[in-house]
Motif scaffolding. Structure first.
Motif, mmCIF file in Angstrom:
data_model
loop_
_atom_site.group_PDB
_atom_site.id
_atom_site.type_symbol
_atom_site.label_atom_id
_atom_site.label_comp_id
_atom_site.label_asym_id
_atom_site.label_seq_id
_atom_site.Cartn_x
_atom_site.Cartn_y
_atom_site.Cartn_z
ATOM 1 N N ALA A 186 50.812 27.392 32.371
ATOM 2 C CA ALA A 186 50.884 26.389 31.310
ATOM 3 C C ALA A 186 51.331 27.067 30.017
ATOM 4 C CB ALA A 186 49.538 25.716 31.109
ATOM 5 N N ASN A 187 51.897 26.274 29.123
ATOM 6 C CA ASN A 187 52.332 26.798 27.828
ATOM 7 C C ASN A 187 51.217 26.588 26.812
ATOM 8 O OD1 ASN A 187 53.738 26.602 25.040
ATOM 9 N ND2 ASN A 187 55.275 27.531 26.386
ATOM 10 N N LEU A 188 50.725 27.702 26.249
ATOM 11 C CA LEU A 188 49.648 27.660 25.281
ATOM 12 C C LEU A 188 50.066 28.446 24.049
ATOM 13 C CD1 LEU A 188 46.708 26.770 24.717
ATOM 14 C CD2 LEU A 188 45.961 28.955 25.699
ATOM 15 N N ALA A 189 50.267 27.723 22.943
ATOM 16 C CA ALA A 189 50.684 28.333 21.677
ATOM 17 C C ALA A 189 51.973 29.143 21.851
ATOM 18 C CB ALA A 189 49.572 29.214 21.111
ATOM 19 N N GLY A 190 52.876 28.647 22.692
ATOM 20 C CA GLY A 190 54.146 29.317 22.897
ATOM 21 C C GLY A 190 54.132 30.375 23.973
ATOM 22 N N PHE A 191 52.978 30.677 24.556
ATOM 23 C CA PHE A 191 52.859 31.689 25.599
ATOM 24 C C PHE A 191 52.731 31.019 26.966
ATOM 25 C CE2 PHE A 191 51.687 34.173 21.938
ATOM 26 C CZ PHE A 191 52.103 35.463 22.238
ATOM 27 N N ASN A 192 53.449 31.552 27.953
ATOM 28 C CA ASN A 192 53.232 31.141 29.335
ATOM 29 C C ASN A 192 51.915 31.753 29.796
ATOM 30 O OD1 ASN A 192 55.659 29.698 29.593
ATOM 31 N ND2 ASN A 192 56.785 31.582 29.984
ATOM 32 N N THR A 193 50.951 30.915 30.106
ATOM 33 C CA THR A 193 49.587 31.362 30.342
ATOM 34 C C THR A 193 49.137 30.991 31.741
ATOM 35 O OG1 THR A 193 49.110 30.965 27.997
ATOM 36 C CG2 THR A 193 47.231 31.302 29.447
ATOM 37 N N ASN A 194 48.465 31.942 32.406
ATOM 38 C CA ASN A 194 47.947 31.697 33.742
ATOM 39 C C ASN A 194 46.546 32.281 33.838
ATOM 40 O OD1 ASN A 194 47.542 32.561 36.764
ATOM 41 N ND2 ASN A 194 49.081 30.948 36.774
ATOM 42 N N LEU A 195 45.601 31.458 34.275
ATOM 43 C CA LEU A 195 44.205 31.870 34.382
ATOM 44 C C LEU A 195 43.773 31.802 35.838
ATOM 45 C CD1 LEU A 195 41.585 32.606 32.786
ATOM 46 C CD2 LEU A 195 41.065 30.149 32.764
ATOM 47 N N SER A 196 43.017 32.806 36.299
ATOM 48 C CA SER A 196 42.529 32.831 37.678
ATOM 49 C C SER A 196 41.074 33.271 37.701
ATOM 50 C CB SER A 196 43.380 33.762 38.543
ATOM 51 O OG SER A 196 43.318 35.093 38.066
ATOM 52 N N LEU A 197 40.389 32.883 38.784
ATOM 53 C CA LEU A 197 38.975 33.209 38.951
ATOM 54 C C LEU A 197 38.705 33.445 40.424
ATOM 55 C CD1 LEU A 197 35.991 33.289 37.880
ATOM 56 C CD2 LEU A 197 35.915 30.817 38.333
ATOM 57 N N GLY A 198 37.886 34.457 40.709
ATOM 58 C CA GLY A 198 37.480 34.729 42.080
ATOM 59 C C GLY A 198 36.020 35.143 42.131
ATOM 60 N N MET A 199 35.320 34.750 43.193
ATOM 61 C CA MET A 199 33.911 35.124 43.330
ATOM 62 C C MET A 199 33.517 35.091 44.794
ATOM 63 S SD MET A 199 32.082 31.636 41.938
ATOM 64 C CE MET A 199 33.103 31.609 40.473
ATOM 65 N N GLY A 200 32.630 36.023 45.148
ATOM 66 C CA GLY A 200 32.160 36.057 46.528
ATOM 67 C C GLY A 200 31.665 37.434 46.910
ATOM 68 N N ARG A 201 31.536 37.632 48.211
ATOM 69 C CA ARG A 201 31.027 38.888 48.754
ATOM 70 C C ARG A 201 32.193 39.632 49.400
ATOM 71 N NH1 ARG A 201 25.999 40.769 49.669
ATOM 72 N NH2 ARG A 201 25.562 42.130 51.452
ATOM 73 N N VAL A 202 32.374 40.908 49.000
ATOM 74 C CA VAL A 202 33.537 41.687 49.441
ATOM 75 C C VAL A 202 33.065 43.030 49.988
ATOM 76 C CG1 VAL A 202 35.753 42.695 48.754
ATOM 77 C CG2 VAL A 202 34.940 40.592 47.648
ATOM 78 N N ARG A 203 33.686 43.457 51.112
ATOM 79 C CA ARG A 203 33.392 44.773 51.688
ATOM 80 C C ARG A 203 34.677 45.581 51.742
ATOM 81 N NH1 ARG A 203 31.021 43.922 57.031
ATOM 82 N NH2 ARG A 203 29.052 43.648 55.907
ATOM 83 N N ASP A 204 34.601 46.833 51.251
ATOM 84 C CA ASP A 204 35.782 47.711 51.205
ATOM 85 C C ASP A 204 35.317 49.152 51.352
ATOM 86 O OD1 ASP A 204 38.327 48.676 50.874
ATOM 87 O OD2 ASP A 204 38.306 48.515 48.693
ATOM 88 N N ASP A 205 35.904 49.889 52.300
ATOM 89 C CA ASP A 205 35.536 51.290 52.556
ATOM 90 C C ASP A 205 34.040 51.463 52.774
ATOM 91 O OD1 ASP A 205 38.058 52.301 52.543
ATOM 92 O OD2 ASP A 205 38.023 53.012 50.470
ATOM 93 N N GLY A 206 33.429 50.534 53.507
ATOM 94 C CA GLY A 206 32.019 50.648 53.840
ATOM 95 C C GLY A 206 31.066 50.207 52.749
ATOM 96 N N ILE A 207 31.580 49.782 51.602
ATOM 97 C CA ILE A 207 30.738 49.326 50.487
ATOM 98 C C ILE A 207 30.835 47.805 50.388
ATOM 99 C CG2 ILE A 207 30.354 49.420 47.992
ATOM 100 C CD1 ILE A 207 31.503 52.213 48.006
#
Length: 562
Positions: free
Chosen positions: A384-405
């Protein structure tokens, strides 16, 4: 005396036209819904059943329009013959040009002789171009165009820098172009031969992809061969595929996608991948992927099902895989199961995607892979265009496992971009993105990543044929905190990329000569990574360059077809 004769001739012509007009109107409007106009004259021959038109003739139907100097319409045979210095056939956005047209308006088939047409930037020509309604159950319902002994190029010159000769060409507008017996020429020298080549239409971009079957190729004394090639092919009515090859700075990306149509909705799919990529965690190391994947694919309407086997040459593992995709409205559902026959373990993947007006939502569960989501929700806002800037917002949440952690986490992402002119000659470009990772449970850690790129370019016209363009880019990658999961980590960077280009513009469409200086300075280590001098000859359809890097003491050259 002569005036009296002329008056009688005109009177006779008027009486004949009045007498035959009802018949002519019935022929054209009832059985054949076409219109015909001419600047000079239209004559109807009732004995032969012909209509003759001369001077600025225009023949129009629901499908296309024909413009020519002369035209004859045979009402019995339903054939239109148009001749002239230029005969133009216009159908939607497609234009055919030649010196003769023969067209049957009943069968909707015809030919244009000494003909040419244009598809985006691609110029097509042939002794004869045939056009017709496509056969039943074809890949597209639009008009089909066929060329025998075809000639094509993106070059605008009579003696092009490159061109392609082909035994035949089939054009399905807004779908694909199928070329058979392809011979590629640089100048007058044939470089190579392909049995077939397919140019596909991308509905997302509204353009044809990989228009020219010539690879971008070059050489660097430090990294060796530089290559980028895409070869879409079609063999017969049931077999098609895509071969890609890429070599650049020690990396390689090679693949083969091969499809064989077994029956309606069923095809056998084979994918081969050979990749060597720089490791994200260690620039001196490379990650290698070598695998083959083959199986049965069923696709009908909203349902897409695949079942097959994958063999990983690097890990020496065989995996049986199955996946199902189902689309309905704004929703997409997917599920994937895999069983590793070598280590006797399962891979699982389930998810649903919703494409809203302002964001795309995805809930997924992934287990048995290097990075697992147990489960995970992501929301990606639309730009979206916000104050002349092309703006993109994202959000992520949950349980993640990587390299045994394993960690419960949330991440917020923000991307900003803007490009604007400070003056008529001075342009600024700013791109910035932020990623904020918050880890919960026993970790209670936060990790932030900032990426910023600021570019300024100034265009200075020194004379009608000479221009100067200095430019400078500042890039920054900064991090704060400690990443709990290894894949979240990014390396800190701070660098300057200065450069300048001096361009000499040649007359007309002759292109230009460009002398450029570019550098890359590491502000953290206070060293130059690159200082390159480059000479480029830019043509309308291709460019060639020669360069020398004073830091690496290496030279390179290459050619790119536009």
């Amino acid at each position: 005396m002569f005036k009296g004769i002329i008056r009688k001739i005109l009177l006779i012509n008027i009486l004949i036209f009045i007498a035959v007009y009802p018949v002519l109107a019935d022929e054209l409007s009832t059985d054949s819904p076409y219109s015909l106009t001419a600047e000079r004259e239209i004559v109807y021959d009732n004995h032969q059943g012909l209509i003759r038109a001369e001077g600025g003739v225009v023949f129009e139907s629901a499908d296309f329009r024909v413009e020519s100097d002369n035209m004859i319409i045979d009402l019995e045979k339903t054939i239109v013959t148009a001749t002239g210095d230029i005969v133009k056939i216009i159908s939607d956005e497609q234009v055919l040009i030649g010196n003769k047209l023969i067209y049957n308006y009943n069968t909707k088939m015809g030919s244009v002789y000494q003909a040419s047409t244009k598809v985006e930037d691609l110029n097509l020509a042939g002794d004869e171009i045939k056009f017709m309604s496509p056969p039943k159950n074809s890949i597209k319902d639009d008009m089909l165009i066929e060329l025998e002994q075809a000639y094509l190029t993106t070059c605008v010159f009579d003696n092009p820098h490159y061109h392609v000769k082909a035994n035949s060409l089939e054009l399905y507008p807004d779908n694909r172009i199928i070329i058979k017996g392809v011979k590629f020429y640089l100048g007058k020298v044939m470089v190579y031969y392909f049995p077939s080549y397919v140019i596909k239409y991308d509905e997302n971009t509204g353009t044809y992809q990989n228009v020219t079957p010539f690879p971008n190729i070059g050489y660097d004394s430090k990294n060796g061969l530089l290559l980028e090639m895409h070869y879409p092919y079609q063999i017969g009515e049931k077999t098609e595929g895509l071969i890609t090859a890429g070599f650049n700075e020690g990396e390689r990306h090679n693949s083969l996608k091969h499809n064989y149509q077994l029956a309606d909705n069923y095809k056998w799919v084979t994918n081969v991948v050979d990749k060597k990529e720089e490791d994200d965690d260690d620039e001196d190391e490379y990650e290698r992927t070598q695998l083959i994947d083959s199986g049965l694919n069923y696709r009908k309407g909203r349902v897409n099902v695949y079942t097959g086997l994958r063999y990983d040459f690097i890990d020496d593992e065989t995996i049986a895989k199955s996946r199902v995709n189902y689309n309905v409205g704004r929703y997409s559902f997917y599920t994937g199961l895999g069983y590793n026959l070598t280590i006797e373990d399962w891979e699982e993947k389930y998810g649903v995607i919703y494409r809203g007006n302002k964001a795309v939502y995805e809930l997924k569960y992934v287990s048995g892979y290097d990075r697992e989501y147990l489960p995970y929700l992501s929301i990606k806002g639309k730009t979206a265009n916000l104050a002349g800037f092309n703006t993109n917002l994202s959000l992520g949440m949950g349980r993640v496992r990587d390299d045994g952690i394993t960690a419960n986490k949330a991440v917020v992402g923000l991307v900003l971009g803007r490009s604007f002119n400070l003056t008529d000659n001075f342009r600024i470009g700013l791109n910035s993105d932020l990623a904020y990772h918050q880890y919960f449970s026993s970790f209670n850690e936060a990790y932030q990543v900032y990426n910023t790129s600021l570019t300024g370019a100034y265009q200075l016209t020194l004379s009608p044929t000479v221009s100067l363009k200095p430019f400078l880019t500042y890039k920054l990658t900064d991090t704060y905190g400690n990443p709990v999961l290894s894949d979240d980590k990014e390396d800190k960077e701070k660098e300057l990329k200065p450069g300048v280009e001096l361009t000499y513009h040649l007359p007309g469409d002759e292109g230009s000569w460009i002398v450029g200086l570019e550098g890359n300075y590491d502000l953290e280590l206070e060293v130059w990574d690159e200082k390159t001098i480059r000479l480029t000859r830019d043509y309308d359809c291709m460019s060639a360059f020669l360069e020398y890097d004073t830091v690496a003491s290496g030279f390179g050259f290459g050619i790119e077809i536009k």
